[in-house]
Design an enzyme around this catalytic site. Structure first.
Site, PDB file in Angstrom:
ATOM      1  N   LYS A 195     -15.378  -7.798   4.747  1.00 22.18           N
ATOM      2  CA  LYS A 195     -14.176  -8.161   5.494  1.00 22.18           C
ATOM      3  C   LYS A 195     -14.357  -7.865   6.976  1.00 22.18           C
ATOM      4  O   LYS A 195     -14.851  -6.796   7.333  1.00 22.18           O
ATOM      5  CB  LYS A 195     -12.963  -7.360   4.976  1.00 22.18           C
TER       6      LYS A 195
ATOM      7  N   HIS B 261       0.843  -1.204   0.000  1.00 21.87           N
ATOM      8  CA  HIS B 261       0.000   0.000   0.000  1.00 21.87           C
ATOM      9  C   HIS B 261       0.878   1.254   0.000  1.00 21.87           C
ATOM     10  O   HIS B 261       0.628   2.197  -0.755  1.00 21.87           O
ATOM     11  CB  HIS B 261      -0.882   0.041   1.261  1.00 21.87           C
TER      12      HIS B 261
ATOM     13  N   SER C  56      -2.798  -7.611   3.337  1.00 20.18           N
ATOM     14  CA  SER C  56      -3.054  -7.474   4.776  1.00 20.18           C
ATOM     15  C   SER C  56      -3.493  -8.814   5.353  1.00 20.18           C
ATOM     16  O   SER C  56      -3.079  -9.201   6.449  1.00 20.18           O
ATOM     17  CB  SER C  56      -4.147  -6.429   5.022  1.00 20.18           C
TER      18      SER C  56
ATOM     19  N   ARG D 122      -2.283  -6.045  -8.278  1.00 21.55           N
ATOM     20  CA  ARG D 122      -1.222  -7.033  -8.106  1.00 21.55           C
ATOM     21  C   ARG D 122      -1.268  -8.127  -9.157  1.00 21.55           C
ATOM     22  O   ARG D 122      -0.248  -8.699  -9.524  1.00 21.55           O
ATOM     23  CB  ARG D 122      -1.333  -7.685  -6.717  1.00 21.55           C
TER      24      ARG D 122
HETATM   25  O1  PNS Z   1      -8.981  -2.808   0.466  1.00 23.69           O
HETATM   26  P1  PNS Z   1     -10.316  -3.335   0.013  1.00 23.69           P
HETATM   27  O2  PNS Z   1     -11.032  -4.007   1.162  1.00 23.69           O
HETATM   28  O3  PNS Z   1     -10.222  -4.186  -1.192  1.00 23.69           O
HETATM   29  O4  PNS Z   1     -11.178  -2.036  -0.402  1.00 23.69           O
HETATM   30  C1  PNS Z   1     -12.525  -2.160  -0.823  1.00 23.69           C
HETATM   31  C2  PNS Z   1     -13.240  -0.852  -0.553  1.00 23.69           C
HETATM   32  C3  PNS Z   1     -13.180  -0.537   0.932  1.00 23.69           C
HETATM   33  C4  PNS Z   1     -12.578   0.260  -1.329  1.00 23.69           C
HETATM   34  C5  PNS Z   1     -14.711  -1.032  -1.006  1.00 23.69           C
HETATM   35  O5  PNS Z   1     -15.291  -2.079  -0.258  1.00 23.69           O
HETATM   36  C6  PNS Z   1     -15.521   0.247  -0.808  1.00 23.69           C
HETATM   37  O6  PNS Z   1     -15.422   1.156  -1.621  1.00 23.69           O
HETATM   38  N1  PNS Z   1     -16.303   0.317   0.285  1.00 23.69           N
HETATM   39  C7  PNS Z   1     -17.128   1.488   0.573  1.00 23.69           C
HETATM   40  C8  PNS Z   1     -18.617   1.188   0.291  1.00 23.69           C
HETATM   41  C9  PNS Z   1     -18.905   1.340  -1.175  1.00 23.69           C
HETATM   42  O7  PNS Z   1     -18.797   2.402  -1.756  1.00 23.69           O
HETATM   43  N2  PNS Z   1     -19.276   0.209  -1.806  1.00 23.69           N
HETATM   44  C10 PNS Z   1     -19.560   0.158  -3.234  1.00 23.69           C
HETATM   45  C11 PNS Z   1     -18.300  -0.164  -4.017  1.00 23.69           C
HETATM   46  S1  PNS Z   1     -18.611  -0.202  -5.739  1.00 23.69           S
END
Ligand code: PNS
Length: 157
Positions: free
Chosen positions: A40, A16, A126, A89
């Site tokens: 998660k 990150h 992570s 990745r």
């Molecule tokens: O690091 P991650 O867990 O892959 O990140 C995913 C994340 C947190 C960016 C995604 O779950 C997110 O944007 N969550 C906020 C809620 C939201 O907007 N959901 C719709 C996504 S299209």
């Protein structure tokens, strides 16, 4: 241009950090945004994640850190952020990221730019770091030192 690097960052890894550093070199302002991922289960609280990220980006003057528990596009619209930056990745990440990028574009018009992860960091996640920590493996070269300490502390607690 102002961009956001969203993610759950539970906790932030050297992979990150590499994306934050490269984004800081490409864009005027970078907001690292700790965002809630409903799929998660978290180990660190949002404020702990923010504090850890702040401690590892202090050398990057155009990077700030924030958190958000709503829809990502509501944050980007409210803060006049026209684009997201995420690391890729592998093709697995691509499959995971593409629908989110397309959904976010449809919802608000926000663009998603991808930076290819440096090959030596491509296997770091992570989730895997937490698993290695759980079984007492070495985290050297995977996480910033302050994060290793915080993770070991969490495990002890
Ligand atoms: O690091 P991650 O867990 O892959 O990140 C995913 C994340 C947190 C960016 C995604 O779950 C997110 O944007 N969550 C906020 C809620 C939201 O907007 N959901 C719709 C996504 S299209």
């Amino acid at each position: 241009m102002r961009v956001a690097c969203p993610g759950s960052f539970d906790p932030v890894t050297l992979g990150h950090l590499n994306i934050f550093e490269r984004s800081a070199a490409l864009y005027d302002e970078v907001v690292v945004l700790v965002t809630y991922n409903p799929n998660k289960q978290g180990m660190f609280t949002a404020s702990e994640r923010v504090a850890l990220i702040e401690s590892v980006v202090s050398h990057l003057p155009n990077v700030t850190v924030d958190s958000w528990s709503g829809l990502l596009v509501d944050y980007t619209t409210a803060h006049d952020i026209p684009a997201l930056v995420k690391g890729l990745r592998s093709s697995l990440d691509y499959e995971y990221e593409l629908p989110m990028a397309q959904m976010n574009k449809r919802l608000s018009g926000v663009e998603t730019n991808f930076l290819m992860t440096d090959p030596e960091l491509g296997y770091i996640s992570s989730t895997l770091c937490k698993e290695v920590a759980k079984y007492g493996g070495s985290l050297e070269g995977l996480l910033p030192e302050v994060v290793v300490a915080a993770l070991l502390e969490k495990m002890r607690g």
